[in-house]
Design a protein around this motif. Structure first.
Motif, PDB file in Angstrom:
ATOM      1  N   SER A 283       0.851  -1.181   0.000  1.00 29.59           N
ATOM      2  CA  SER A 283       0.000   0.000   0.000  1.00 29.59           C
ATOM      3  C   SER A 283       0.893   1.239   0.000  1.00 29.59           C
ATOM      4  O   SER A 283       2.037   1.197   0.449  1.00 29.59           O
ATOM      5  CB  SER A 283      -0.943   0.003   1.206  1.00 29.59           C
ATOM      6  N   GLU A 284       0.336   2.306  -0.504  1.00 26.97           N
ATOM      7  CA  GLU A 284       1.078   3.551  -0.643  1.00 26.97           C
ATOM      8  C   GLU A 284       1.370   4.154   0.726  1.00 26.97           C
ATOM      9  O   GLU A 284       0.510   4.185   1.603  1.00 26.97           O
ATOM     10  CB  GLU A 284       0.248   4.524  -1.485  1.00 26.97           C
ATOM     11  N   ASP A 285       2.614   4.615   0.891  1.00 23.66           N
ATOM     12  CA  ASP A 285       3.044   5.272   2.128  1.00 23.66           C
ATOM     13  C   ASP A 285       3.958   6.426   1.738  1.00 23.66           C
ATOM     14  O   ASP A 285       5.157   6.243   1.549  1.00 23.66           O
ATOM     15  CB  ASP A 285       3.768   4.279   3.040  1.00 23.66           C
ATOM     16  N   GLY A 286       3.384   7.602   1.606  1.00 25.43           N
ATOM     17  CA  GLY A 286       4.167   8.757   1.165  1.00 25.43           C
ATOM     18  C   GLY A 286       4.622   8.566  -0.266  1.00 25.43           C
ATOM     19  O   GLY A 286       3.808   8.343  -1.157  1.00 25.43           O
ATOM     20  N   ASP A 287       5.939   8.595  -0.501  1.00 24.92           N
ATOM     21  CA  ASP A 287       6.459   8.468  -1.868  1.00 24.92           C
ATOM     22  C   ASP A 287       6.936   7.049  -2.177  1.00 24.92           C
ATOM     23  O   ASP A 287       7.694   6.835  -3.112  1.00 24.92           O
ATOM     24  CB  ASP A 287       7.586   9.475  -2.101  1.00 24.92           C
ATOM     25  N   GLN A 288       6.482   6.060  -1.384  1.00 24.75           N
ATOM     26  CA  GLN A 288       6.896   4.670  -1.610  1.00 24.75           C
ATOM     27  C   GLN A 288       5.737   3.722  -1.308  1.00 24.75           C
ATOM     28  O   GLN A 288       4.673   4.154  -0.899  1.00 24.75           O
ATOM     29  CB  GLN A 288       8.106   4.348  -0.739  1.00 24.75           C
ATOM     30  N   TRP A 289       5.969   2.444  -1.507  1.00 24.53           N
ATOM     31  CA  TRP A 289       4.977   1.401  -1.256  1.00 24.53           C
ATOM     32  C   TRP A 289       5.547   0.428  -0.235  1.00 24.53           C
ATOM     33  O   TRP A 289       6.702   0.039  -0.333  1.00 24.53           O
ATOM     34  CB  TRP A 289       4.656   0.671  -2.557  1.00 24.53           C
ATOM     35  N   ARG A 290       4.730   0.009   0.724  1.00 29.27           N
ATOM     36  CA  ARG A 290       5.177  -0.925   1.762  1.00 29.27           C
ATOM     37  C   ARG A 290       4.331  -2.192   1.736  1.00 29.27           C
ATOM     38  O   ARG A 290       3.124  -2.120   1.557  1.00 29.27           O
ATOM     39  CB  ARG A 290       5.076  -0.287   3.143  1.00 29.27           C
ATOM     40  N   GLY A 291       5.006  -3.323   1.926  1.00 31.55           N
ATOM     41  CA  GLY A 291       4.325  -4.605   1.971  1.00 31.55           C
ATOM     42  C   GLY A 291       5.313  -5.685   2.367  1.00 31.55           C
ATOM     43  O   GLY A 291       6.213  -5.445   3.178  1.00 31.55           O
ATOM     44  N   GLN A 292       5.173  -6.875   1.765  1.00 34.95           N
ATOM     45  CA  GLN A 292       6.069  -7.990   2.046  1.00 34.95           C
ATOM     46  C   GLN A 292       6.569  -8.589   0.749  1.00 34.95           C
ATOM     47  O   GLN A 292       5.866  -8.583  -0.265  1.00 34.95           O
ATOM     48  CB  GLN A 292       5.358  -9.076   2.848  1.00 34.95           C
ATOM     49  N   ILE A 293       7.798  -9.128   0.799  1.00 31.99           N
ATOM     50  CA  ILE A 293       8.380  -9.807  -0.349  1.00 31.99           C
ATOM     51  C   ILE A 293       8.776 -11.215   0.082  1.00 31.99           C
ATOM     52  O   ILE A 293       9.325 -11.408   1.172  1.00 31.99           O
ATOM     53  CB  ILE A 293       9.583  -9.034  -0.934  1.00 31.99           C
ATOM     54  N   TYR A 294       8.455 -12.185  -0.772  1.00 27.48           N
ATOM     55  CA  TYR A 294       8.791 -13.583  -0.505  1.00 27.48           C
ATOM     56  C   TYR A 294       9.931 -13.983  -1.440  1.00 27.48           C
ATOM     57  O   TYR A 294       9.875 -13.726  -2.641  1.00 27.48           O
ATOM     58  CB  TYR A 294       7.570 -14.474  -0.755  1.00 27.48           C
ATOM     59  N   ASP A 295      10.956 -14.607  -0.874  1.00 26.93           N
ATOM     60  CA  ASP A 295      12.089 -15.098  -1.661  1.00 26.93           C
ATOM     61  C   ASP A 295      11.963 -16.614  -1.799  1.00 26.93           C
ATOM     62  O   ASP A 295      12.223 -17.341  -0.847  1.00 26.93           O
ATOM     63  CB  ASP A 295      13.401 -14.738  -0.963  1.00 26.93           C
ATOM     64  N   PRO A 296      11.566 -17.105  -2.978  1.00 27.67           N
ATOM     65  CA  PRO A 296      11.391 -18.552  -3.142  1.00 27.67           C
ATOM     66  C   PRO A 296      12.702 -19.341  -3.031  1.00 27.67           C
ATOM     67  O   PRO A 296      12.683 -20.529  -2.734  1.00 27.67           O
ATOM     68  CB  PRO A 296      10.782 -18.712  -4.533  1.00 27.67           C
ATOM     69  N   LYS A 297      13.833 -18.671  -3.224  1.00 26.92           N
ATOM     70  CA  LYS A 297      15.122 -19.380  -3.123  1.00 26.92           C
ATOM     71  C   LYS A 297      15.459 -19.721  -1.677  1.00 26.92           C
ATOM     72  O   LYS A 297      16.084 -20.733  -1.398  1.00 26.92           O
ATOM     73  CB  LYS A 297      16.235 -18.559  -3.766  1.00 26.92           C
ATOM     74  N   SER A 298      15.054 -18.853  -0.740  1.00 31.37           N
ATOM     75  CA  SER A 298      15.322 -19.115   0.676  1.00 31.37           C
ATOM     76  C   SER A 298      14.079 -19.604   1.417  1.00 31.37           C
ATOM     77  O   SER A 298      14.190 -20.144   2.519  1.00 31.37           O
ATOM     78  CB  SER A 298      15.839 -17.851   1.359  1.00 31.37           C
ATOM     79  N   GLY A 299      12.913 -19.379   0.835  1.00 34.03           N
ATOM     80  CA  GLY A 299      11.667 -19.739   1.500  1.00 34.03           C
ATOM     81  C   GLY A 299      11.275 -18.777   2.608  1.00 34.03           C
ATOM     82  O   GLY A 299      10.449 -19.084   3.451  1.00 34.03           O
TER      83      GLY A 299
END
Length: 136
Positions: A86-102
């Motif tokens: 979701s938008e937060d000022g001039d950036q977007w915040r959320g979560q990222i999943y790395d399938p290589k590390s799980g």
């Protein structure tokens, strides 16, 4: 006095540090996949749209490194790796999943020009930044 009111109205009409749109197709920093970012309800998410380098088990690669055993059989192609943005000022915040590390990390994404996306994954105060480029 009229000039002051006109100036105040002009300033009030300007958006305050609105985040630039990040929707579109982006090539990862490792140049191994294209991630498609777009709306998922009221938020944004990003899914693996295409492999540029086939994974070890081919195009049918499963999420074998996931910490949750029940999720290890899901296909990577089409899977969301960016969620809840979701938008937060001039950036977007959320979560990222790395399938290589799980592993899943807190994430911040921000446009750095028309064809560049800065992607951060964070654990506590420590972040790692990648640069993704717009897909042609």
């Amino acid at each position: 006095m009229k000039r002051l009111l006109a100036l105040a109205a002009l300033i009030a009409a300007q958006p305050l540090l609105a985040a630039e749109p990040v929707s579109g197709r982006w090539v990862t920093a490792e140049k191994d996949a294209v991630i498609s970012i777009g709306p998922c309800g009221k938020q944004l998410c990003g899914t693996i749209a295409k492999f540029l380098v086939p994974p070890p088990q081919g195009l049918d690669q499963r999420d074998v490194n996931n910490r949750e055993e029940a999720k290890r059989s899901r296909k990577l192609l089409g899977m969301a790796i960016l969620t809840g943005f979701s938008e937060d000022g001039d950036q977007w915040r959320g979560q990222i999943y790395d399938p290589k590390s799980g592993k899943t990390y807190r994430s911040v994404i921000k446009r750095k020009g028309a064809n560049v996306l800065e992607v951060k994954g964070c654990i506590g105060p420590f972040c790692q930044t990648q640069v993704w480029r717009r897909s042609s």
